[in-house]
Structure formats: structure tokens, C-alpha cells
Design a protein around this motif. Structure first.
Motif, PDB file in Angstrom:
ATOM      1  N   GLU B  98      29.702  32.479  33.920  1.00  0.00           N
ATOM      2  CA  GLU B  98      29.785  33.856  33.441  1.00  0.00           C
ATOM      3  C   GLU B  98      30.526  34.737  34.457  1.00  0.00           C
ATOM      4  OE1 GLU B  98      25.849  35.307  32.254  1.00  0.00           O
ATOM      5  OE2 GLU B  98      26.395  37.266  33.088  1.00  0.00           O
ATOM      6  N   ALA B  99      30.144  34.616  35.730  1.00  0.00           N
ATOM      7  CA  ALA B  99      30.738  35.474  36.770  1.00  0.00           C
ATOM      8  C   ALA B  99      32.231  35.161  36.934  1.00  0.00           C
ATOM      9  CB  ALA B  99      30.000  35.286  38.089  1.00  0.00           C
ATOM     10  N   PHE B 100      32.545  33.874  37.055  1.00  0.00           N
ATOM     11  CA  PHE B 100      33.947  33.489  37.262  1.00  0.00           C
ATOM     12  C   PHE B 100      34.811  33.850  36.061  1.00  0.00           C
ATOM     13  CE2 PHE B 100      35.325  31.263  41.048  1.00  0.00           C
ATOM     14  CZ  PHE B 100      34.148  31.162  41.764  1.00  0.00           C
ATOM     15  N   SER B 101      34.311  33.529  34.854  1.00  0.00           N
ATOM     16  CA  SER B 101      35.120  33.802  33.668  1.00  0.00           C
ATOM     17  C   SER B 101      35.412  35.283  33.563  1.00  0.00           C
ATOM     18  CB  SER B 101      34.406  33.331  32.405  1.00  0.00           C
ATOM     19  OG  SER B 101      34.195  31.955  32.494  1.00  0.00           O
ATOM     20  N   PHE B 102      34.399  36.091  33.855  1.00  0.00           N
ATOM     21  CA  PHE B 102      34.579  37.536  33.799  1.00  0.00           C
ATOM     22  C   PHE B 102      35.712  37.971  34.737  1.00  0.00           C
ATOM     23  CE2 PHE B 102      33.651  41.711  35.647  1.00  0.00           C
ATOM     24  CZ  PHE B 102      33.670  42.495  34.500  1.00  0.00           C
ATOM     25  N   VAL B 103      35.620  37.538  35.987  1.00  0.00           N
ATOM     26  CA  VAL B 103      36.606  37.975  36.984  1.00  0.00           C
ATOM     27  C   VAL B 103      37.991  37.415  36.680  1.00  0.00           C
ATOM     28  CG1 VAL B 103      37.263  37.743  39.411  1.00  0.00           C
ATOM     29  CG2 VAL B 103      34.919  38.393  38.806  1.00  0.00           C
ATOM     30  N   LEU B 104      38.057  36.134  36.315  1.00  0.00           N
ATOM     31  CA  LEU B 104      39.372  35.518  36.075  1.00  0.00           C
ATOM     32  C   LEU B 104      40.059  36.132  34.857  1.00  0.00           C
ATOM     33  CD1 LEU B 104      38.547  31.789  36.953  1.00  0.00           C
ATOM     34  CD2 LEU B 104      39.631  33.521  38.400  1.00  0.00           C
ATOM     35  N   GLU B 105      39.265  36.479  33.844  1.00  0.00           N
ATOM     36  CA  GLU B 105      39.863  37.155  32.682  1.00  0.00           C
ATOM     37  C   GLU B 105      40.442  38.506  33.064  1.00  0.00           C
ATOM     38  OE1 GLU B 105      36.976  37.438  29.500  1.00  0.00           O
ATOM     39  OE2 GLU B 105      36.887  35.221  29.458  1.00  0.00           O
ATOM     40  N   LYS B 106      39.720  39.231  33.907  1.00  0.00           N
ATOM     41  CA  LYS B 106      40.217  40.543  34.332  1.00  0.00           C
ATOM     42  C   LYS B 106      41.521  40.392  35.125  1.00  0.00           C
ATOM     43  CE  LYS B 106      36.837  42.942  32.706  1.00  0.00           C
ATOM     44  NZ  LYS B 106      37.044  43.756  31.510  1.00  0.00           N
ATOM     45  N   LEU B 107      41.594  39.339  35.946  1.00  0.00           N
ATOM     46  CA  LEU B 107      42.815  39.131  36.723  1.00  0.00           C
ATOM     47  C   LEU B 107      43.975  38.783  35.799  1.00  0.00           C
ATOM     48  CD1 LEU B 107      41.402  37.172  39.796  1.00  0.00           C
ATOM     49  CD2 LEU B 107      42.310  39.503  39.755  1.00  0.00           C
ATOM     50  N   GLY B 110      45.172  41.711  34.332  1.00  0.00           N
ATOM     51  CA  GLY B 110      45.924  42.457  35.337  1.00  0.00           C
ATOM     52  C   GLY B 110      47.258  41.807  35.667  1.00  0.00           C
ATOM     53  N   GLY B 111      47.624  40.759  34.918  1.00  0.00           N
ATOM     54  CA  GLY B 111      48.958  40.175  35.069  1.00  0.00           C
ATOM     55  C   GLY B 111      49.004  38.920  35.920  1.00  0.00           C
ATOM     56  N   LEU B 112      47.862  38.391  36.327  1.00  0.00           N
ATOM     57  CA  LEU B 112      47.878  37.203  37.183  1.00  0.00           C
ATOM     58  C   LEU B 112      46.975  36.116  36.586  1.00  0.00           C
ATOM     59  CD1 LEU B 112      49.087  36.244  39.880  1.00  0.00           C
ATOM     60  CD2 LEU B 112      46.970  36.963  40.980  1.00  0.00           C
ATOM     61  N   PRO B 113      47.552  35.248  35.723  1.00  0.00           N
ATOM     62  CA  PRO B 113      46.736  34.212  35.095  1.00  0.00           C
ATOM     63  C   PRO B 113      46.206  33.202  36.107  1.00  0.00           C
ATOM     64  CG  PRO B 113      49.059  33.917  34.563  1.00  0.00           C
ATOM     65  CD  PRO B 113      48.956  35.216  35.293  1.00  0.00           C
ATOM     66  N   HIS B 114      44.999  32.730  35.839  1.00  0.00           N
ATOM     67  CA  HIS B 114      44.357  31.746  36.711  1.00  0.00           C
ATOM     68  C   HIS B 114      43.933  30.533  35.906  1.00  0.00           C
ATOM     69  CE1 HIS B 114      44.273  34.756  39.846  1.00  0.00           C
ATOM     70  NE2 HIS B 114      43.787  33.852  40.691  1.00  0.00           N
ATOM     71  N   ALA B 115      43.723  29.421  36.598  1.00  0.00           N
ATOM     72  CA  ALA B 115      43.224  28.213  35.947  1.00  0.00           C
ATOM     73  C   ALA B 115      41.786  28.438  35.493  1.00  0.00           C
ATOM     74  CB  ALA B 115      43.279  27.040  36.921  1.00  0.00           C
ATOM     75  N   ASN B 116      41.425  27.821  34.366  1.00  0.00           N
ATOM     76  CA  ASN B 116      40.045  27.923  33.884  1.00  0.00           C
ATOM     77  C   ASN B 116      39.069  27.347  34.896  1.00  0.00           C
ATOM     78  OD1 ASN B 116      40.674  29.133  31.495  1.00  0.00           O
ATOM     79  ND2 ASN B 116      40.988  27.171  30.434  1.00  0.00           N
ATOM     80  N   PHE B 117      37.894  27.960  34.953  1.00  0.00           N
ATOM     81  CA  PHE B 117      36.857  27.491  35.860  1.00  0.00           C
ATOM     82  C   PHE B 117      35.756  26.832  35.047  1.00  0.00           C
ATOM     83  CE2 PHE B 117      32.620  28.436  37.566  1.00  0.00           C
ATOM     84  CZ  PHE B 117      32.699  27.855  38.821  1.00  0.00           C
ATOM     85  N   ASP B 118      35.319  25.664  35.517  1.00  0.00           N
ATOM     86  CA  ASP B 118      34.164  25.026  34.892  1.00  0.00           C
ATOM     87  C   ASP B 118      33.332  24.368  35.992  1.00  0.00           C
ATOM     88  OD1 ASP B 118      32.276  23.562  33.595  1.00  0.00           O
ATOM     89  OD2 ASP B 118      33.659  22.699  32.122  1.00  0.00           O
ATOM     90  N   PRO B 119      32.112  24.877  36.210  1.00  0.00           N
ATOM     91  CA  PRO B 119      31.316  24.348  37.325  1.00  0.00           C
ATOM     92  C   PRO B 119      30.922  22.884  37.146  1.00  0.00           C
ATOM     93  CG  PRO B 119      30.012  25.874  35.989  1.00  0.00           C
ATOM     94  CD  PRO B 119      31.423  25.961  35.495  1.00  0.00           C
ATOM     95  N   ALA B 269      47.063  42.336  41.531  1.00  0.00           N
ATOM     96  CA  ALA B 269      46.308  42.152  40.286  1.00  0.00           C
ATOM     97  C   ALA B 269      44.980  42.911  40.340  1.00  0.00           C
ATOM     98  CB  ALA B 269      46.072  40.669  40.037  1.00  0.00           C
ATOM     99  N   LEU B 270      44.355  42.933  41.501  1.00  0.00           N
ATOM    100  CA  LEU B 270      43.093  43.674  41.642  1.00  0.00           C
ATOM    101  C   LEU B 270      43.336  45.153  41.379  1.00  0.00           C
ATOM    102  CD1 LEU B 270      41.414  42.158  44.843  1.00  0.00           C
ATOM    103  CD2 LEU B 270      41.058  41.547  42.464  1.00  0.00           C
ATOM    104  N   ARG B 271      44.431  45.664  41.949  1.00  0.00           N
ATOM    105  CA  ARG B 271      44.722  47.084  41.777  1.00  0.00           C
ATOM    106  C   ARG B 271      44.943  47.399  40.297  1.00  0.00           C
ATOM    107  NH1 ARG B 271      50.173  48.700  43.433  1.00  0.00           N
ATOM    108  NH2 ARG B 271      50.244  47.318  42.048  1.00  0.00           N
ATOM    109  N   ARG B 272      45.734  46.521  39.631  1.00  0.00           N
ATOM    110  CA  ARG B 272      46.015  46.794  38.220  1.00  0.00           C
ATOM    111  C   ARG B 272      44.757  46.696  37.357  1.00  0.00           C
ATOM    112  NH1 ARG B 272      50.923  43.955  39.122  1.00  0.00           N
ATOM    113  NH2 ARG B 272      49.928  42.066  38.343  1.00  0.00           N
ATOM    114  N   SER B 273      43.877  45.747  37.688  1.00  0.00           N
ATOM    115  CA  SER B 273      42.686  45.614  36.854  1.00  0.00           C
ATOM    116  C   SER B 273      41.737  46.799  37.063  1.00  0.00           C
ATOM    117  CB  SER B 273      41.978  44.280  37.105  1.00  0.00           C
ATOM    118  OG  SER B 273      41.694  44.145  38.465  1.00  0.00           O
ATOM    119  N   LEU B 274      41.740  47.366  38.258  1.00  0.00           N
ATOM    120  CA  LEU B 274      40.936  48.584  38.464  1.00  0.00           C
ATOM    121  C   LEU B 274      41.505  49.738  37.649  1.00  0.00           C
ATOM    122  CD1 LEU B 274      40.279  48.546  42.330  1.00  0.00           C
ATOM    123  CD2 LEU B 274      38.595  48.162  40.524  1.00  0.00           C
TER     124      LEU B 274
END
Lengths: 555, 418
Positions: B98-107, B110-119, B269-274
Motif C-alpha cells: 500500500e505504502a509503496f504503490s501510493f508513493v510510486l504512483e505519485k512519482l 509527477g513524470g517519473l515512472p517506476h518499476a512495480n513493487f511487490d514485496p 518528480a517530488l517537487r512536481r507531485s507536491l
């Protein structure tokens, strides 16, 4: 059978090796780590005239000045001028008149020192008004009475050892670094006739026969002599320096510590160095580290004259043990900086000699005396010494112009000028490596200005056996980044040149990181901690090293 | 209106502070964030690590790797004072997801795609700045070494002659190094990754670059091509697509080293997502803790970082938390004026309590006073200002930032309080 086996690769060991080899003796030099790792490389890097000894030991002053002049002739590339300011501080008991009288006295005293300056091409001293001082050095505290100047020289002391060793090798000497003496051999008459040594990297055992053995092991020499039943009287003194992240001025400045001892802050290469402590030392010189209280003492002394130093960024420390001559009952600073050569024929080890005491500036003359003594012990009489006229490797003049070299080879100019400083006349040969491999034009260390070509040159031609030896060849890891930028690249170049597999290359990197950590640990504070955190992120986050990261076949 | 009067105040704008701000906004709160300057997050390699591989990152048999969750469990077992151990829920796969998906989606937004996270999975393959293979829980999409089979892959590694500190390790991946001289004029300066990235954001320059790389790789049969992490601040995906189309190989960037361009992308990306979330941001400001305490009634999240971020400092021998002057703890005891050599050991790799220094918090991430009581009901800490772990040795800097930041934001918004 060789003529002379020298134990110790500091400035004395390498200086003796060069002199003896140039006189035609066959020489072997054995060093347990690398050139200059003891007091030589950890000194203040000054070939100063010893103004401090003018009243008590004028002979030391005269000899130091004369030999400082010789070093300028034989290693002109490696030497740099350090003009000093000796500020006159207010507050002498008796008020301003006494302060002024003290300033006059200092001027007269340095006027006497001026008589020695021509020996080392130094400028005459000058009295400066407070305004003049602050124009030259704005950080000096505002209330000074004035200052008097004096002229000194500094030198890369590691490289001084290295090029003496390389010169000895050019004259036929054999060099064994990372080799430790396990046993001194005697003949039936009890005469010292050689050593058994072990190569610490390969484990090979060497049996070396020699007509004489010279103990030039510095702080280790009492122990070395004791194992042969002989005595070296020494009063070892620990000296600590603190290094700041930048050259805060082009001038050295003399200050006083809380206990009244003379201290200095000098521009040294790319940094500023505060030195030095002098404390009797009873520990193991091989496990030497500065401590936080020594760092605090040095910073306090520096900030007495340069108040803003309290906020400066200390990047590291370094420590060495002076092999000072023994006298009982006086304080460390009052000990004589003279030297002595001991022939152990009288205390049970004929054929063995030791050196005690001395100054970096006088190493050449001390080596000359030492080889004279060796020739006498071997039953001859001293032959003529030429180490004061024959340039050291890289010291042939005229030195190349760094800007022209940079244009010619497409290398960045500042790094090229550092190359010329360290390599002198050999700079062009080092840059020739970029013809076959243009990637070597890149700066590897941006703190100290080391090109890929310089690293490879050192690895191939300067008796580098371990990655950590590059610390002594080209100031690798000396700068503010603590090796963050250079260590991996240098490691991969070293591994490539030596054909090391990855595990061994990682091991070499670990040894280097450990050495640099020893310097930084006692001074971790303020902004430097952020750098340390970043450096750790780069080197420690990869987890334990040594496991194999190669993805297997297919490549 | 002053930021001090915002409904929720976040101090610190690295990964932890941003995760906290965004999760509080998600819960419907109005948030202000105060940031001094870019910190450790802006120096990120581009990888999001949850926990280290128990035997080190460098994997002999990549197909038998532990899952991210197993790595985390091993870390918690080995260091009971770790923030992951404090937050019981951090050990639950669902919560991590939940935490990772939330943050990675926001990034990504914000224009910076990330690889999917699965614990429950070992993470994806990536190449370090020293040219070695490793796993990452997630990373910027450009770093993912896709379709990697160690038995069949034939990897080429591009080195740029003019790049300072590019890929520098021992001959990486078996030694197929492709030297690329670009920009190629003889006296061109040597450039930092960020400068090269700026050049490659220009279309003409990147086209020339792609041509040179393609020509150098032609006919060598590479299945994968690894480039230094310099492929533009903004046009990374386009450049990789062009390269993949022309070479028919999987192309990716190595992770960043020192002077990391991926860190700069993350910071952007952090700046843009804020901005997108409507968080009021004040940059270049240092707060006075006393004023904050006096003025504020509402929740505060302290995410000011460790030594790089400036949240924890040692000044002339005294350890302190820099905004509120809180006591510093290493997970076992309080550190105050001990000398540096007592806070560290002779071995470089440690363990050093100096590098575990930070705040002591309870399971609701509230900093504790010396009597083990929370300083305030609604005062929370997130990220590396929390002590008790060494983010660099544990390799979990961004992982802790995501988990504690996400949780601190939700706690500040009144969610999750047990």
C-alpha cells in the motif's frame, strides 16, 4: 652477497639507498609497507630551515638551510614556497610598549635567520603593519601589533621518498616493499651478514646476504635493534596534523598553542594543514591514530590567530612518530632535532648501523653521512657523494609547461599542472599513455587533480604493489571527498593493470578505504559528517563485498 | 498565511517528507511543507531499496533470490531497534504494498515512472554504477534490466569517455565495454552526469548520441545494452526507445553513483507531485523549533533527514537534532558529547553508533523524551531523522522513507492510530 641491506623505506632509508647505489654499492632496500608511511610522509611536509633551533641548535639551522637549497636543485618540481607570517600578538605584560619591543625583537631574530636565507633561495624577512597583514591574510585576528615574514619551502614528502627509491633502483638497487624482516643473520664471529625477510603479499621468503645492515626504521628502530641485542636510544614523539578542506590562504601563519608551543597553519598542496603536536609516545607506532583531544588542541591553537578556523571543515588528520634523540628531563619541544648514526659494533651487533633523530630537510646530508659510515664499517674509506648535484627522477630542468602539455594532449589544464608538479620532467611520458588510450585523459580524482594517465603511469613505473600505495604516489584519497569519487575508478585501473580478479580488486579497495578512514575518524564533525555519510552510502550500501557479482556465462 | 498555521506542517522535503505530505493530502488535509535544500534523496542512485539481501547485493544465483519481504524480515531479526521493527505493520506485505504503490504512483504522475513493487517477489534486476548486477525493490523505469536471463544474456556496457564518474567498476558484465567518445571534439571538457543529462535533453544532441552508440554496438549481438545514468533529465524514455528500436536490444541505464543524475530526476518528480497535490511549499527556509511549538496546535511531521539532510548534526563534539534540539539516540543509548572515536570503531564498515544516530520514536512514530514518553500527541518523525539504523549499510534509506513517511502522514491526518 650485496654490500648493503637497508631496512626501512622512509626518507632516510630511500635516501641512503640512493646515495649508496650512486656510489656503486650493491643495495637492497626492505620496507614493511610502502615508501614514506611512517614519520616521513606524516611530517609537516616542510623542508624548512629550522628557525626554531637558531638559538639552541644553530648547526641544525645551518645544515637544514643548506640542504633545503640542495633539494630545490635536485627536485625542483616537487617543492613549493611557503611564505610565512609571524604575527605579533598584543597582550604582553607591560602594555603596548612591550608589545612593540617584542615585535622589534622578533624582527631582529628573523634578521639573523635572514643570513641563512641565501642558502635556500629564501626572501629576506620584512616587518608588516597590521593593515598590510590583513590585506594579505584577512582571517588574521584584528588586534595584532604587526607581523614579520619569513620564507620557507614545502615538499611532497611521500614522493620525495618514492623518487629517492626510484633513483636508487635506476642505479641498481633492489626494492622490496610490503616485505618484513624476520631474522637478522650472523656469521660465526657474530658479525651481521644479512637478513631473512618475508614478502607479506606473496608469502615468499627471501634470504639476503649482505656485508652490512642499516636500520633506518625510524620509530621502529629501538625495537629492531633490541632484537639484535643492541641499543638505540630514542625519545619518540607523536606528532599530529589536522587538514582543512581548502587552501585558506597562500601564506603560512605561526601561532601559539594554549601551552605556549609554536604552531602553524600552512597552505599545503590543495589544503591547509594545522600542526603540530609533540608528545612523548610509548605505544606501537604501527597502530597510530590521532585522537579527538589532539584535534581540539590543534584547532584551538589555530583559532588563536585565525578565529574563523573554529568553523572550518576539518577533513582528516594524520599522525607520525618522530624518532627524536633521547634526553631525560626536558620537555618534548626542547629536544634536539640533531641526528646520530650509531655503529652497533660496540654493543654486540657488528655490521649493523642505525640512524636516530634528524629533520626531513636534512635527510640528504644525513644519508651522505650514513653511507660514509657504511663504507667505513665495510673497511674502506668514504667515497664521493653526488646526491646534491644529480637531479632526482623528474627533476631535470627545464620543467615542461603544463598549459602547453594540456593543449597538446587534450587534458584539462589544472590536472595537468598537478601532474607536472608531481612528475616533473616525466609528465610528458605519462601523457604519452593517452595516445594509445584516450580515456586516460579524464581526471580521476577531482580533489587533487589526478589524471587517469598519472595513475597508470604510477602503477606501471613507480613500484606500486597495492592500490593503497597510490595514496603515496599521487595524493589519491587526500581530498575533501575522502575517496568517494576516485577509489572505485583507481581500483578498476589497478585491477586491470595487474590482472586481478574481482575479489582481489575488492580487497584492495577495502584496504584503501580502511586507510583513509583511519585519517578521518578522529575528526568527524560538522559538515564533514555529511560527506562521510555520502561516502559510506557509495561504499557500504552494496552490502558485504567479496561475493561474486558476475552474471555468469553469455558475456 | 504563514506555513506555521497550516493544518498539517511537514518539515523536510526529501522522500520521507513528501510521502508524509502526500498521504496527508490524500486523507483530505491541507498541508504545508518547509524545506531547506535538496538532501540525501537528491543523491539517490535511482533505486528504491526496502532491505538488503541478507548475503549482500551481489547475487551468485539470481534465480534463487529471497523475496523483498524475506529480506526485510532478516533485517528486522538482525536489528531489533530498526524503524521497521517498531512499526509492526511494516512487516505486513499488504501495508508495504500500500505504502509503496501510493508513493510510486505519485512519482509516475509527477513524470517519473517506476518499476512495480511487490514485496512477495525478489525485485527487478538492475546494474550498479560499478557495473555489477543486483536486485532492487523498485527503481526508475529506465534502470530496469528487463527480460534478463543470466544464462543467455549478452550484455554490452557503454562508457562515455567524457563522463566523469560514469560506469567505473571492474570490467563489468564480463568485459564487453563499448567506449563512446561523445561529445567528440578533442578539447571538449569532461562533464558531470548532470551536465551530460542537460545536453541530452536537447533533441539534436541526443540524436547524434544515439547514432554514435548504435554504430558502436552494431553487429555485436548484444541482448542488453547498459548505459551510464545520463540519458537526459526529462527525455530518458524517448532516448531509450530510440536506442532499443535501432539496436533491437533491451537498453537501460545503470544506477547512479556519486553526482547522481537519477537523484536529480527524483528531486524534480517530488517537487512536481507536491505541486499537483496542492501542498504549500516553502523552500530555503530553516524553522526555529521553539517558534513552531509556540505557534502550533496541529500536527507536525519532522522529516529533516540525517547528516546530509541536516536534521541531525554534530557540532564541535555535541550531537543534536537541529530544529527542536531533541536528544540523539543510536538505538541503544543516548549520544551527547562523546568523542568521535568513541562513537565509531576502527573498522571502516562499522558498526558505528555515529551512523545510527537520530531520534528515538514509539510505534506511532512519535519522538520520545528521555522518560520514554512521547513529546507530543501529534508530533511525528519520518525518514532518516529517526535513529537506530544505518541507512547506508542497511541499504534501506528510501524504503524507510516511504514506509515511515506514508505512515506519519496518515497518523498526522488522524488515520491508523491503533
Amino acid at each position: 652477497m650485496v654490500d648493503l641491506i637497508i631496512v626501512g623505506g622512509g626518507v632516510n632509508g630511500t635516501g641512503i639507498a640512493r646515495d649508496a647505489a650512486m656510489r656503486g654499492l650493491s643495495v637492497v632496500l626492505i620496507e614493511r609497507e610502502d615508501f614514506g608511511v611512517g614519520a616521513s610522509g606524516n611530517s609537516s611536509w616542510m623542508v624548512h630551515g629550522g628557525v626554531r633551533y637558531l638559538l639552541t641548535d644553530p648547526k641544525v639551522t645551518r645544515v637544514s638551510c643548506r640542504d633545503s637549497g640542495y633539494i630545490q636543485k635536485i627536485a625542483p618540481h616537487l617543492i613549493f614556497r611557503i611564505p610565512f607570517l609571524m604575527p605579533i600578538l598584543p597582550g604582553m605584560p607591560g602594555g603596548r610598549l612591550v608589545d612593540l619591543a617584542y615585535a622589534y625583537g622578533t624582527e631582529c631574530f628573523l634578521g639573523v635567520y635572514d643570513r641563512y636565507q641565501p642558502l635556500k633561495n629564501g626572501k629576506q624577512s620584512t616587518r608588516l603593519s597590521p593593515e598590510e597583514v590583513h590585506r594579505l591574510y584577512p582571517a588574521v585576528r584584528p588586534d595584532i601589533v604587526g607581523a614579520v615574514t619569513l620564507d620557507e619551502y614545502g615538499i611532497d614528502a611521500y614522493r620525495l621518498c618514492v623518487i629517492n627509491a626510484l633513483s636508487a633502483a635506476e642505479h641498481g638497487a633492489k626494492l622490496h616493499t610490503w616485505t618484513v624482516v624476520e631474522k637478522v643473520l650472523r656469521d660465526e664471529a657474530g658479525h651481521v651478514r644479512g637478513v631473512i625477510a618475508r614478502d607479506r603479499l606473496t608469502g615468499d621468503v627471501l634470504e639476503l646476504k649482505g656485508r652490512a645492515v642499516f636500520n633506518a626504521t625510524g620509530a621502529w628502530s629501538p625495537r629492531f635493534a633490541r632484537r639484535q641485542g643492541a641499543r638505540v636510544e630514542m625519545r619518540p614523539g607523536k606528532g599530529v596534523h589536522v587538514v582543512l578542506d581548502r587552501k585558506i590562504s597562500n601564506y603560512g601563519v605561526i601561532t601559539k598553542a594554549v601551552d605556549g608551543r609554536d604552531m602553524f597553519v600552512i597552505p599545503l598542496e590543495t589544503s591547509s594543514v594545522i600542526g603540530t603536536t609533540d608528545d612523548d609516545f610509548y605505544g606501537d607506532p604501527g597502530a597510530l591514530e590521532a585522537t579527538h583531544d589532539e584535534v581540539a588542541y590543534l584547532i584551538q591553537a589555530a583559532s588563536h590567530v585565525l578565529p574563523s578556523i573554529e568553523r572550518a571543515r576539518v577533513i582528516r588528520t594524520y599522525a607520525g612518530v618522530r624518532p627524536t634523540l633521547h634526553t631525560y628531563g626536558i620537555d618534548e619541544s626542547s629536544l634536539s632535532r640533531d641526528h646520530r648514526i650509531v655503529d652497533h659494533a660496540s654493543d654486540g651487533a657488528p655490521g649493523m648501523l642505525s640512524m636516530v633523530g634528524g629533520k626531513l630537510a636534512a635527510y640528504r646530508m644525513m644519508s651522505e653521512e650514513a653511507v660514509d659510515a657504511v663504507e667505513t664499517v665495510m673497511g674502506g674509506s668514504p667515497t664521493s657523494c653526488r646526491t646534491h648535484v644529480q637531479p632526482l627522477p623528474g627533476g631535470t630542468t627545464p620543467l615542461p609547461n603544463p598549459i602547453a602539455l594540456a593543449e597538446e594532449y587534450g587534458t584539462p589544464p589544472w590536472e595537468t599542472s598537478r601532474l607536472v608538479h608531481r612528475q616533473g620532467a616525466n609528465a610528458r611520458d605519462a601523457l604519452e599513455l593517452t595516445r594509445d588510450e584516450p580515456a586516460l585523459r579524464a581526471p580521476i580524482c577531482r580533489c587533487e587533480g589526478v589524471l587517469g594517465a598519472e595513475l597508470v603511469w604510477c602503477i606501471r613505473f613507480e613500484h606500486v604493489r597495492r592500490l593503497v600505495d597510490l595514496v603515496r604516489r599521487c595524493r589519491l584519497g587526500h581530498g575533501p571527498c575522502g575517496g568517494a569519487r576516485c577509489v572505485r575508478v583507481a581500483g578498476s585501473l589497478f585491477a586491470r593493470e595487474r590482472g586481478l580478479e574481482q575479489k582481489k580488486a575488492e580487497r584492495e579497495i577495502d584496504v584503501l578505504l580502511q586507510e583513509l578512514w583511519k585519517w578521518r575518524r578522529p575528526a568527524l564533525d560538522g559538515a564533514q559528517l555529511a560527506q562521510e555519510e555520502l561516502t559510506r552510502g557509495l561504499f557500504c550500501s552494496a552490502g558485504p563485498t567479496g561475493s561474486d557479482g558476475q552474471p555468469g556465462s553469455g558475456a | 498565511m504563514s506555513v506555521l498555521d497550516a493544518e498539517i506542517l511537514v518539515i523536510g522535503g526529501g522522500m520521507a517528507g513528501v510521502a508524509a505530505a502526500l498521504s496527508a493530502v490524500e486523507a483530505g488535509r491541507r498541508v504545508a511543507l518547509v524545506k531547506r535544500a535538496p538532501g540525501a534523496t537528491s543523491m539517490s542512485t535511482g533505486a528504491f531499496d526496502l532491505a538488503p539481501h541478507p548475503r549482500g547485493w551481489h547475487l551468485a544465483k539470481p534465480d534463487r533470490d529471497p523475496t523483498q519481504l524475506e529480506c526485510l524480515e532478516a533485517l528486522v531479526r538482525a536489528s531489533p531497534g530498526h524503524p521497521y521493527a517498531l512499526i509492526g505493520r511494516a512487516n505486513e506485505a499488504e501495508y508495504l504494498q500500500e505504502a509503496f504503490s501510493f508513493v510510486l504512483e505519485k512519482l509516475e504522475a509527477g513524470g517519473l515512472p517506476h518499476a512495480n513493487f511487490d514485496p512477495r517477489d525478489p525485485g527487478h534486476h538492475a546494474v550498479t554504477s560499478t557495473g555489477r548486477l543486483r536486485r532492487a525493490a523498485s527503481s526508475q523505469a529506465s534502470h530496469v534490466l528487463r527480460d534478463f536471463n543470466p544464462d543467455r544474456a549478452r550484455i554490452g556496457v557503454v562508457r562515455l569517455a567524457r563522463c566523469l564518474g560514469g560506469l567505473t567498476g571492474p570490467p563489468p558484465m564480463g568485459g564487453n565495454v563499448i567506449e563512446v567518445d561523445w561529445p567528440s571534439s578533442k578539447n571538449a571538457p569532461f562533464l558531470l552526469p548532470a551536465d551530460i543529462g542537460k545536453l541530452l535533453d536537447e533533441e539534436g544532441e541526443s540524436r547524434r548520441f544515439v547514432e554514435i552508440v548504435v554504430a558502436a554496438c552494431k553487429g555485436r549481438g548484444f541482448s542488453h545494452i547498459v548505459l551510464p545514468p545520463v540519458l537526459g533529465v526529462f527525455r530518458t524514455r524517448e532516448i531509450l526507445n530510440e536506442l532499443e528500436e535501432a539496436t533491437r536490444a533491451v537498453c537501460c541505464e545503470a544506477l547512479g553513483g556519486e553526482a547522481s543524475l537519477p537523484g536529480i530526476r527524483l528531486e524534480n518528480a517530488l517537487r512536481r507531485s507536491l505541486e499537483r497535490a496542492g501542498v504549500t511549499v516553502e523552500t530555503g527556509r530553516t524553522l526555529d523549533g521553539a517558534e513552531v511549538l509556540e505557534r502550533r496546535g496541529g500536527p507536525v511531521v519532522l522529516a529533516s533527514g540525517r547528516f546530509i539532510g541536516g536534521g541531525v548534526a554534530r557540532r564541535q563534539g555535541s550531537m543534536t537534532e537541529t530544529v527542536f534540539g531533541l536528544p540523539i539516540h543510536d538505538g541503544e543509548s543516548y549520544l551527547d558529547d562523546q568523542p568521535a572515536e568513541m562513537l565509531s570503531c576502527r573498522s571502516y564498515r562499522g558498526p558505528h553508533s555515529l551512523f545510527r544516530a537520530g531520534l528515538r520514536v514509539d510505534d506511532l512514530l512519535r519522538p520520545l523524551d528521555m522518560g520514554n514518553r512521547p513529546l507530543h500527541e501529534t508530533f511525528f518523525a519520518a525518514g532518516s531523522v529517526i535513529g537506530g539504523y544505518d541507512p547506508h549499510v542497511d541499504g534501506c534509506g528510501l524504503g524507510v522513507a516511504v514506509v515511515t513517511g506514508y505512515r506519519a502522514g496518515r497518523l498526522a491526518a488522524g488515520l491508523e492510530a491503533s
